[in-house]
Design an enzyme around this catalytic site. Structure first.
Site, mmCIF file in Angstrom:
data_model
loop_
_atom_site.group_PDB
_atom_site.id
_atom_site.type_symbol
_atom_site.label_atom_id
_atom_site.label_comp_id
_atom_site.label_asym_id
_atom_site.label_seq_id
_atom_site.Cartn_x
_atom_site.Cartn_y
_atom_site.Cartn_z
ATOM 1 N N HIS A 155 -78.606 -5.797 -130.224
ATOM 2 C CA HIS A 155 -78.018 -6.002 -131.569
ATOM 3 C C HIS A 155 -78.608 -5.000 -132.425
ATOM 4 O O HIS A 155 -78.595 -5.002 -133.501
ATOM 5 C CB HIS A 155 -78.746 -7.473 -132.039
ATOM 6 C CG HIS A 155 -78.502 -8.462 -131.138
ATOM 7 N ND1 HIS A 155 -77.512 -9.577 -131.286
ATOM 8 C CD2 HIS A 155 -79.370 -9.031 -130.009
ATOM 9 C CE1 HIS A 155 -77.756 -10.451 -130.183
ATOM 10 N NE2 HIS A 155 -78.797 -9.951 -129.639
ATOM 11 N N SER A 276 -69.851 22.859 -141.720
ATOM 12 C CA SER A 276 -69.093 22.203 -142.779
ATOM 13 C C SER A 276 -68.605 23.450 -143.860
ATOM 14 O O SER A 276 -69.412 24.355 -143.894
ATOM 15 C CB SER A 276 -70.081 21.355 -143.688
ATOM 16 O OG SER A 276 -69.381 21.189 -144.970
ATOM 17 N N LYS A 282 -74.811 21.632 -142.887
ATOM 18 C CA LYS A 282 -74.432 20.798 -141.839
ATOM 19 C C LYS A 282 -74.195 21.337 -140.354
ATOM 20 O O LYS A 282 -73.684 22.366 -140.294
ATOM 21 C CB LYS A 282 -73.140 20.050 -142.286
ATOM 22 C CG LYS A 282 -73.031 19.522 -143.479
ATOM 23 C CD LYS A 282 -74.152 18.140 -143.461
ATOM 24 C CE LYS A 282 -73.199 17.086 -142.608
ATOM 25 N NZ LYS A 282 -71.982 16.402 -143.143
ATOM 26 N N GLU A 289 -67.356 12.691 -131.921
ATOM 27 C CA GLU A 289 -66.509 11.911 -132.830
ATOM 28 C C GLU A 289 -65.293 11.860 -132.498
ATOM 29 O O GLU A 289 -64.479 10.892 -132.546
ATOM 30 C CB GLU A 289 -66.742 12.476 -134.501
ATOM 31 C CG GLU A 289 -67.973 12.513 -134.719
ATOM 32 C CD GLU A 289 -67.941 13.159 -136.215
ATOM 33 O OE1 GLU A 289 -68.036 12.575 -137.454
ATOM 34 O OE2 GLU A 289 -68.498 14.524 -136.089
#
Ligand code: ARG
Length: 455
Positions: A155, A276, A282, A289
């Site tokens: 969970h 980035s 970043k 992804e």
């Protein structure tokens, strides 16, 4: 001139021809198409339909076409509707009217189904090797990260401590099933459609068993109508990509989280991270992804083909031309995705201390309950008692480690000094020494089985 212009007075409308042409998609089938045609020429000769000399002309002529295709000197023409048309057109240019004998007793319907299956049999081998290589990377990680303990989640809440190796191997087994599926679907694809002609079977006395053998298929198809319309193998392949894509996506999702500042369990290598354009600090896990994103594409491609197939009456319908677009996209994406995921996994750094420090002491609650069970307390009461200890620790701002023996004994008399021995991460992990469990010995055993599977 098309292959079918005889009964027509006018040529195809120019936009209709754009819609009709599948060459941009199916030209990659040139090698399969030529192999299939050479075998067909041999079968025609064996059946006495063409002479051995004519067979020779056709086989050699096709070899020259293959050479042109391979060296990219082949000149495609506007009128080349698909790869089958282009090959036959060029063959006839090269060898003269004998070229016109090749298509005797054959249709593009059984031809395209044969080409596509031949392609599938090759492609599944490459993809199997790519998945296997990714599995090898997971095995290497499991060997390397054997001493790393991290929180295991259910969970998405901390549940029990586990070995990182156990976690890596959990993904190994999903991929093992994916490889089984891939090899099984390849077996089912190994059925020869050629000889089915347009729909009813060829009129010439072709020995389809010899032909199947010549092309490396296990058997010839048993029903000509089914043979030219069956795309189950393509749908199964797309399910395979969707399932494998989902497995990769789940792995990616966890690693994305584990690479955040909040978790910090792993750090991605620069080679597989991007920056980035605005925020200098970043370091983004774009590859993972994209892995997650591509899973959606794979599911879409499966839906695409199933939707195409669902309305088709028996035998060939032009809708089937859409089959290759979906399958090629899935295959091409997979052949890039699998090695990239492998790269991410084999180059990332594991932050052993961060993994360990992230483990909340309360994850040892099950072990503490088991401790009471060993003292003879029924599990239900033990569960209740440890639950109270967790609450007491929370209320006092303490943890299961720092509550005193007196605290524990105020909850249940069966707690003794030795309870603190149960509160060790290593002990907790190693107590799960069942076959398939996370104990070090069990994981080593699992790892050896995994390694055997790769041999
Ligand atoms: N380009 C076609 C395809 O990919 C080949 C089969 C054409 N058959 C036909 N009857 N028009 O499906």
């Amino acid at each position: 001139m098309t292959l079918w212009s005889g009964r027509f007075r006018a040529g195809l409308d120019s936009l209709a021809s754009v819609l009709n042409n599948s060459l941009p998609v199916d030209k990659r089938l040139f090698a399969e198409d030529i192999r299939g045609s050479q075998a067909w020429a041999r079968a025609l000769a064996a059946a006495g339909v063409i002479t051995p000399a004519e067979m020779d002309i056709l086989v050699k002529g096709l070899e020259s076409v293959l050479e042109e295709m391979k060296t990219e000197t082949f000149q495609f023409l506007e009128a080349d509707e698909d790869i089958h048309t282009a090959v036959e057109r060029r063959l006839t240019e090269l060898v003269g009217p004998t070229g016109g004998k090749l298509h005797t007793g054959r249709s593009r319907n059984d031809q395209v189904a044969t080409d596509f299956r031949l392609w599938m049999l090759e492609e599944t081998k490459h993809l199997d090797a790519a998945v296997k290589s990714l599995q090898q990377a997971l095995v290497k990680r499991a060997e390397k990260d054997m001493d790393v303990i991290l929180p295991g989640y259910t969970h998405f809440q901390q549940a029990q401590p586990i070995l990182l190796s156990h976690w890596w191997l959990s993904h190994f087994w999903a991929l093992q099933r994916d490889r089984e599926r891939l090899n099984q679907l390849a077996q089912r694809a190994s059925v020869l459609p050629l000889g089915s002609a347009a729909l009813a079977g060829t009129t010439f006395p072709i020995d389809r068993f010899i032909l199947a053998n010549d092309l490396g298929f296990s058997i010839p198809s048993q029903n000509s109508l089914d043979a030219i319309s069956d795309r189950d193998f393509a749908a199964e392949f797309l399910f395979w990509s969707a399932m494998t894509g989902v497995h990769l996506s789940r792995l990616a999702e966890a690693l994305i989280l584990y690479s955040t500042i909040e978790y910090g369990f792993v750090t991605m290598a620069d080679e597989f991270s991007t920056g980035s354009s605005l925020m200098p600090q970043k370091k983004n896990p774009d590859m993972l992804e994209l892995t997650r994103g591509k899973a959606g594409t794979f599911v879409g491609l499966l839906t695409n083909l199933l939707t195409t197939l669902k309305g088709l009456p028996s035998a060939y319908d032009k809708d089937l031309q859409e089959d290759k677009t979906a399958v090629f996209e899935a295959a091409d994406t997979m052949s890039v995705l699998l090695p990239v995921v492998e790269g991410v996994i084999s180059t990332l750094t594991v932050n052993t201390e961060r993994c360990r420090k992230a483990i909340h002491p309360a994850v040892l609650a099950t072990d503490l309950a088991d401790y009471l069970v060993i003292k003879g307390v029924p599990f239900r009461s033990a569960h209740e008692a440890v639950g109270k200890a967790v609450r007491m620790a929370e209320e006092k701002g303490e943890s299961l480690y720092t509550l005193t023996l007196a605290d524990y004994q105020s909850i249940h008399p069966s707690f003794g000094e030795d309870l603190f021995g149960a509160l060790s991460l290593e002990a907790s992990v190693n107590r799960r020494n069942v076959y398939g469990g996370t104990a070090r010995d069990a994981v080593v055993e699992q790892l050896n089985i995994a390694i055997k599977m790769l041999e």
